[in-house]
Motif scaffolding. Structure first.
Motif, PDB file in Angstrom:
ATOM      1  N   PHE A  52      37.019 -12.655  51.027  1.00 14.75           N
ATOM      2  CA  PHE A  52      37.254 -11.300  50.745  1.00 14.75           C
ATOM      3  C   PHE A  52      38.349 -10.624  51.498  1.00 14.75           C
ATOM      4  O   PHE A  52      38.089  -9.449  52.088  1.00 14.75           O
ATOM      5  CB  PHE A  52      35.700 -10.642  51.149  1.00 14.75           C
ATOM      6  CG  PHE A  52      34.534 -11.460  50.450  1.00 14.75           C
ATOM      7  CD1 PHE A  52      33.553 -12.183  51.053  1.00 14.75           C
ATOM      8  CD2 PHE A  52      34.566 -11.411  49.119  1.00 14.75           C
ATOM      9  CE1 PHE A  52      32.443 -12.713  50.384  1.00 14.75           C
ATOM     10  CE2 PHE A  52      33.477 -11.867  48.450  1.00 14.75           C
ATOM     11  CZ  PHE A  52      32.425 -12.536  49.178  1.00 14.75           C
ATOM     12  N   ARG A  53      39.274 -11.278  51.815  1.00 16.80           N
ATOM     13  CA  ARG A  53      40.440 -10.739  52.543  1.00 16.80           C
ATOM     14  C   ARG A  53      40.962  -9.603  52.049  1.00 16.80           C
ATOM     15  O   ARG A  53      41.075  -8.492  52.954  1.00 16.80           O
ATOM     16  CB  ARG A  53      41.604 -11.879  52.890  1.00 16.80           C
ATOM     17  CG  ARG A  53      42.470 -11.492  53.860  1.00 16.80           C
ATOM     18  CD  ARG A  53      43.309 -12.576  54.375  1.00 16.80           C
ATOM     19  NE  ARG A  53      43.289 -13.668  53.372  1.00 16.80           N
ATOM     20  CZ  ARG A  53      44.080 -14.591  52.960  1.00 16.80           C
ATOM     21  NH1 ARG A  53      45.377 -14.243  53.263  1.00 16.80           N
ATOM     22  NH2 ARG A  53      43.847 -15.676  52.080  1.00 16.80           N
ATOM     23  N   LYS A  54      41.148  -9.547  50.708  1.00 14.10           N
ATOM     24  CA  LYS A  54      41.804  -8.252  50.194  1.00 14.10           C
ATOM     25  C   LYS A  54      40.723  -7.268  50.211  1.00 14.10           C
ATOM     26  O   LYS A  54      41.232  -6.131  50.404  1.00 14.10           O
ATOM     27  CB  LYS A  54      41.946  -8.744  48.426  1.00 14.10           C
ATOM     28  CG  LYS A  54      43.405  -8.353  48.211  1.00 14.10           C
ATOM     29  CD  LYS A  54      43.585  -8.997  47.082  1.00 14.10           C
ATOM     30  CE  LYS A  54      44.694  -7.906  46.114  1.00 14.10           C
ATOM     31  NZ  LYS A  54      44.195  -7.670  44.747  1.00 14.10           N
ATOM     32  N   GLU A  55      39.472  -7.420  49.886  1.00 11.04           N
ATOM     33  CA  GLU A  55      38.446  -6.349  49.850  1.00 11.04           C
ATOM     34  C   GLU A  55      38.480  -5.668  51.277  1.00 11.04           C
ATOM     35  O   GLU A  55      38.348  -4.341  51.398  1.00 11.04           O
ATOM     36  CB  GLU A  55      36.960  -6.612  49.444  1.00 11.04           C
ATOM     37  CG  GLU A  55      36.925  -6.864  47.951  1.00 11.04           C
ATOM     38  CD  GLU A  55      37.178  -8.386  47.551  1.00 11.04           C
ATOM     39  OE1 GLU A  55      38.020  -9.104  48.094  1.00 11.04           O
ATOM     40  OE2 GLU A  55      36.374  -8.799  46.569  1.00 11.04           O
ATOM     41  N   ILE A  56      38.419  -6.531  52.386  1.00 10.55           N
ATOM     42  CA  ILE A  56      38.286  -6.061  53.703  1.00 10.55           C
ATOM     43  C   ILE A  56      39.663  -5.186  54.049  1.00 10.55           C
ATOM     44  O   ILE A  56      39.579  -4.143  54.672  1.00 10.55           O
ATOM     45  CB  ILE A  56      38.022  -7.194  54.596  1.00 10.55           C
ATOM     46  CG1 ILE A  56      36.902  -7.619  54.513  1.00 10.55           C
ATOM     47  CG2 ILE A  56      38.105  -6.631  55.898  1.00 10.55           C
ATOM     48  CD1 ILE A  56      36.641  -9.160  55.143  1.00 10.55           C
ATOM     49  N   ALA A  57      40.599  -5.778  53.552  1.00 11.10           N
ATOM     50  CA  ALA A  57      42.091  -5.276  53.911  1.00 11.10           C
ATOM     51  C   ALA A  57      41.921  -3.836  53.338  1.00 11.10           C
ATOM     52  O   ALA A  57      42.551  -2.987  54.056  1.00 11.10           O
ATOM     53  CB  ALA A  57      42.991  -6.028  53.753  1.00 11.10           C
ATOM     54  N   GLU A  58      41.521  -3.891  52.254  1.00 10.56           N
ATOM     55  CA  GLU A  58      41.822  -2.308  51.327  1.00 10.56           C
ATOM     56  C   GLU A  58      40.610  -1.347  51.535  1.00 10.56           C
ATOM     57  O   GLU A  58      40.659  -0.263  51.039  1.00 10.56           O
ATOM     58  CB  GLU A  58      41.849  -2.779  49.843  1.00 10.56           C
ATOM     59  CG  GLU A  58      43.348  -3.347  49.428  1.00 10.56           C
ATOM     60  CD  GLU A  58      43.243  -3.975  48.015  1.00 10.56           C
ATOM     61  OE1 GLU A  58      42.005  -3.746  47.442  1.00 10.56           O
ATOM     62  OE2 GLU A  58      44.081  -4.747  47.579  1.00 10.56           O
ATOM     63  N   ALA A  59      39.562  -1.851  52.306  1.00  6.97           N
ATOM     64  CA  ALA A  59      38.461  -0.973  52.669  1.00  6.97           C
ATOM     65  C   ALA A  59      38.899   0.206  53.327  1.00  6.97           C
ATOM     66  O   ALA A  59      39.508   0.162  54.308  1.00  6.97           O
ATOM     67  CB  ALA A  59      37.439  -1.735  52.989  1.00  6.97           C
ATOM     68  N   ALA A  60      37.969   1.379  53.093  1.00  8.04           N
ATOM     69  CA  ALA A  60      38.090   2.420  54.174  1.00  8.04           C
ATOM     70  C   ALA A  60      37.659   1.993  55.528  1.00  8.04           C
ATOM     71  O   ALA A  60      38.445   2.476  56.460  1.00  8.04           O
ATOM     72  CB  ALA A  60      37.224   3.727  53.411  1.00  8.04           C
ATOM     73  N   ASP A  61      36.666   1.383  55.528  1.00  3.34           N
ATOM     74  CA  ASP A  61      36.097   0.869  56.932  1.00  3.34           C
ATOM     75  C   ASP A  61      36.171  -0.750  56.858  1.00  3.34           C
ATOM     76  O   ASP A  61      35.299  -1.396  56.499  1.00  3.34           O
ATOM     77  CB  ASP A  61      34.854   1.372  57.325  1.00  3.34           C
ATOM     78  CG  ASP A  61      34.393   1.133  58.685  1.00  3.34           C
ATOM     79  OD1 ASP A  61      33.241   1.613  59.032  1.00  3.34           O
ATOM     80  OD2 ASP A  61      35.124   0.313  59.247  1.00  3.34           O
ATOM     81  N   PRO A  62      37.220  -1.284  57.335  1.00  7.01           N
ATOM     82  CA  PRO A  62      37.378  -2.623  57.345  1.00  7.01           C
ATOM     83  C   PRO A  62      36.265  -3.435  57.824  1.00  7.01           C
ATOM     84  O   PRO A  62      35.845  -4.482  57.396  1.00  7.01           O
ATOM     85  CB  PRO A  62      38.679  -2.969  57.924  1.00  7.01           C
ATOM     86  CG  PRO A  62      39.346  -1.896  57.902  1.00  7.01           C
ATOM     87  CD  PRO A  62      38.344  -0.761  57.918  1.00  7.01           C
ATOM     88  N   GLU A  63      35.917  -3.008  59.068  1.00  7.37           N
ATOM     89  CA  GLU A  63      34.881  -3.726  59.823  1.00  7.37           C
ATOM     90  C   GLU A  63      33.573  -3.761  59.265  1.00  7.37           C
ATOM     91  O   GLU A  63      32.689  -4.679  59.138  1.00  7.37           O
ATOM     92  CB  GLU A  63      34.711  -3.199  61.320  1.00  7.37           C
ATOM     93  CG  GLU A  63      34.055  -3.658  62.135  1.00  7.37           C
ATOM     94  CD  GLU A  63      34.218  -5.214  62.223  1.00  7.37           C
ATOM     95  OE1 GLU A  63      35.504  -5.796  62.235  1.00  7.37           O
ATOM     96  OE2 GLU A  63      33.403  -6.407  62.329  1.00  7.37           O
ATOM     97  N   SER A  64      33.221  -2.583  58.529  1.00  9.50           N
ATOM     98  CA  SER A  64      31.845  -2.596  58.010  1.00  9.50           C
ATOM     99  C   SER A  64      31.899  -3.077  56.799  1.00  9.50           C
ATOM    100  O   SER A  64      30.840  -3.841  56.258  1.00  9.50           O
ATOM    101  CB  SER A  64      31.187  -0.948  57.946  1.00  9.50           C
ATOM    102  OG  SER A  64      32.001  -0.355  56.881  1.00  9.50           O
TER     103      SER A  64
END
Lengths: 108, 514
Positions: free
Chosen positions: B440-452
């Protein structure tokens, strides 16, 4: 409590685990990049002959030092064209393994 | 001479031989905390069962004034006896006679008893206590050693071979124990090395004591050359007797079956594994929860402690256990543990002992030292050993079974006969944290809050994959079981596998990643 019995954390595949370490793991050799300019002994022995002087220009393949080990004389060659920067040993000196004998640098 | 006189004469001769190197030499031996050769043999075998042979063999050395010397039995005692009624062959080197050094006839006595053990298909116990080759006999000593090593190899996998190091065992001599199945060492008494401290100091300039170089603890903990470690000779002999009770006399027999007993472990099996997947527990608690009488005879306890091997009994019959130990290095597989497990698996396979594998491992140990030490080819040993074994193989996945380690620990794919999993089993390519980072590297990188987002993805992965059901849906797991059912299911699986008979493709032998 011995070093081995202490609780430690280890990370495997991104996940953290609470466990204990083994003696071998605690004492493991940590990797350092070898410096090509360091001429290091690969076996313990006695310096028989130093064939170069500090500041001398040496060509690749020339013998710069003779090390006696395991009853054989081992020739240490210059790994590339360069200059002898510093000599850390003297004739007759007994040295262990991984001893920094000579420091060199490439010519360019 | 009348018969009566001959008998008295015979007894006198035997008494002389039994004195070995003489009273003074015996005193010296005892002063070092060591027993004499014959005392050791008598302590191991059943009372009155020992018969000695070749008492009157004489050495053949003539150089260096050896022709004038009388060496009782040429420094070694050989014979047969029984342990718990089971016949065994035994030899013990006698340090009081010329330092127990090996000459040609000394070696020939040993090879005689080794040939006997192989012919009659019974275990061989060798007590090593020797200064090494008898230099005065030159190449004859080397010939003697060669003949011994060859027979160790010939008998390997046919009869159990046990080496007991009760004194120095140096130079070439040390290869005989290395070729045998089990090596016993005793603190302060055993010394094993190829080159001793004196030579190491003069040739390489390294300073080390005999104990730190090749003492009992070093071999039990660091080198892996020893399988059993004891603090006294008597403790060692008890260990030997226990081992003999678990193993068969030869590869054509099964080990002795005894009365089945229920386990009596104090903690309930379902309470052993912590709810938090990060936290460790002692896998031996689970082993003791399922074995008869909660007895477990561990082998190589101090070496590669991240994997546990040993013998237990199920329904009165010997079973070999291989189990990851979460309490040490999180139970990872590495060079040493693969080595340790692989040899044990092959031993069980050679001697018709079923293997039960308990799995809880997060993967292989990372590190440059591991990679450069060859974790690839060492790790392959355990895969090879499991695949090659044709004895009943049963696996129980307790908790983690990630990646290559899942395959290596006797998975269905290596032809395990039964693979069971607890509900806590997590069978996946890798742990949730590592997987989420990659998949899920892409989703995490593009998320507003990567950690959550990362935490959310980790939970998603956990829910979907960190369980036994994905593997079960493909039949890779035979049954998901409740912890308290484990013993009964193992008993049943062992019972139905008792007549297993499979053939490997015809070959002289494989080429294991030695």
């Amino acid at each position: 409590m011995s070093e081995q019995e202490k609780e430690q954390v280890i990370v495997i595949g991104g996940s953290e685990y609470v466990t204990t370490y083994t003696k071998k793991f605690i004492n493991r050799k940590v990797w350092t990049d070898p410096n090509p300019n360091n001429v290091v002994s690969y076996i313990p022995g006695t310096i028989l002959e130093i064939k170069v002087e500090e500041g001398q220009q040496v060509e690749e393949g020339e013998v710069i030092l003779i090390l006696e080990a395991m009853k054989m004389s081992n020739s240490v060659e210059m790994p590339f064209d360069g200059k002898v920067v510093k000599i850390n040993v003297v004739k007759g000196q007994k040295i262990p393994k991984d001893y920094l004998m000579i420091e060199i640098e490439p010519t360019n | 001479m009348s018969l009566k006189r001959s008998i008295l004469d015979l007894r006198k001769r035997k008494d002389e031989v039994r004195l070995g190197g003489g009273d003074k030499a015996i005193e010296k031996q005892v002063a070092q905390g060591k027993m004499t050769a014959r005392q050791r043999i008598i302590s191991i075998v059943d009372e009155g069962s020992f018969h000695e042979y070749d008492m009157f063999v004489e050495h053949v050395g003539t150089d260096f004034n050896m022709g004038n010397k009388v060496l009782a039995g040429d420094g070694v005692v050989i014979g047969t006896g029984t342990i718990d009624g089971s016949p065994i062959c035994i030899y013990a080197q006698d340090f009081t006679v010329e330092g127990g050094s090996l000459g040609l006839m000394h070696a020939r006595k040993i090879t005689k008893i080794m040939d006997h053990a192989l012919k009659m298909r019974m275990p061989l116990i060798g007590i090593n206590d020797s200064g090494g080759a008898r230099i005065q006999e030159g190449v004859n000593s080397l010939a003697g050693y060669g003949e011994i090593f060859f027979r160790n190899t010939l008998s390997s996998g046919v009869i159990p071979q046990i080496s007991v190091i009760l004194g120095p065992c140096a130079g070439g001599a040390v290869y005989s124990p290395a070729l045998t199945d089990f090596v016993f060492v005793v603190e302060n008494i055993s010394k094993m090395f190829i080159t001793g401290p004196a030579v190491i100091k003069s040739v390489l300039g390294e300073d080390i004591t005999m104990e730190a170089l090749g003492g009992a603890r070093v071999h039990a903990e660091t080198t892996g050359n020893a399988h059993f470690y004891a603090l006294s000779e008597n403790e060692c002999f008890d260990q030997i007797k226990t081992l003999i009770s678990y193993i068969p006399r030869s590869n054509s027999q099964k080990a002795t079956k005894i009365e089945p007993r229920e386990p009596k472990f104090k903690t309930k099996i379902e309470n052993i594994v912590p709810a938090d997947a990060r936290m460790p527990y002692d896998i031996r608690d689970i082993i003791r929860s399922v074995t008869d009488g909660s007895e477990f005879f561990e082998i190589m306890e101090l070496f590669a402690a991240n994997i546990v091997i040993g013998f237990g009994r199920m329904n009165g019959e010997t079973v070999g256990f291989v189990a990851n130990q979460p309490m040490v290095l999180a139970g990872v597989l590495d060079c040493d543990s693969s080595d340790k497990a692989a040899r044990f698996i092959r031993y069980c396979d050679a001697f018709n002992i079923p293997i039960v594998t308990l799995e809880d491992m997060p993967g292989y140990l990372p590190g440059v030292d591991q990679e450069h030490a060859g974790v690839i080819r060492h790790g392959a040993k355990i895969l090879y050993a499991y695949s090659e074994a044709t004895v009943p193989k049963i696996t129980v996945i307790i908790r983690k079974a990630y990646g290559g380690g899942y395959i290596a620990m006797n998975s269905r794919h290596l032809r395990a006969d039964f693979v069971f999993a607890w509900p806590t089993a997590e069978i996946a390519v890798m742990g949730p944290e590592g997987a989420a980072n990659i998949v899920f590297r892409k989703e995490i990188a593009e998320a507003a809050d990567p950690e959550s987002m990362r935490q959310q993805k980790i939970q998603e992965y956990k829910d979907k994959f960190a369980n036994p059901f994905v593997a079960a849906s493909r039949g890779y797991i035979d049954e998901v079981i409740e912890p308290q059912e484990t013993r009964n299911i193992l008993l049943h699986a062992l019972q139905v596998s008792a007549n297993k008979d499979i053939q490997s493709p015809v070959k002289k032998h494989g080429i294991p990643p030695f």
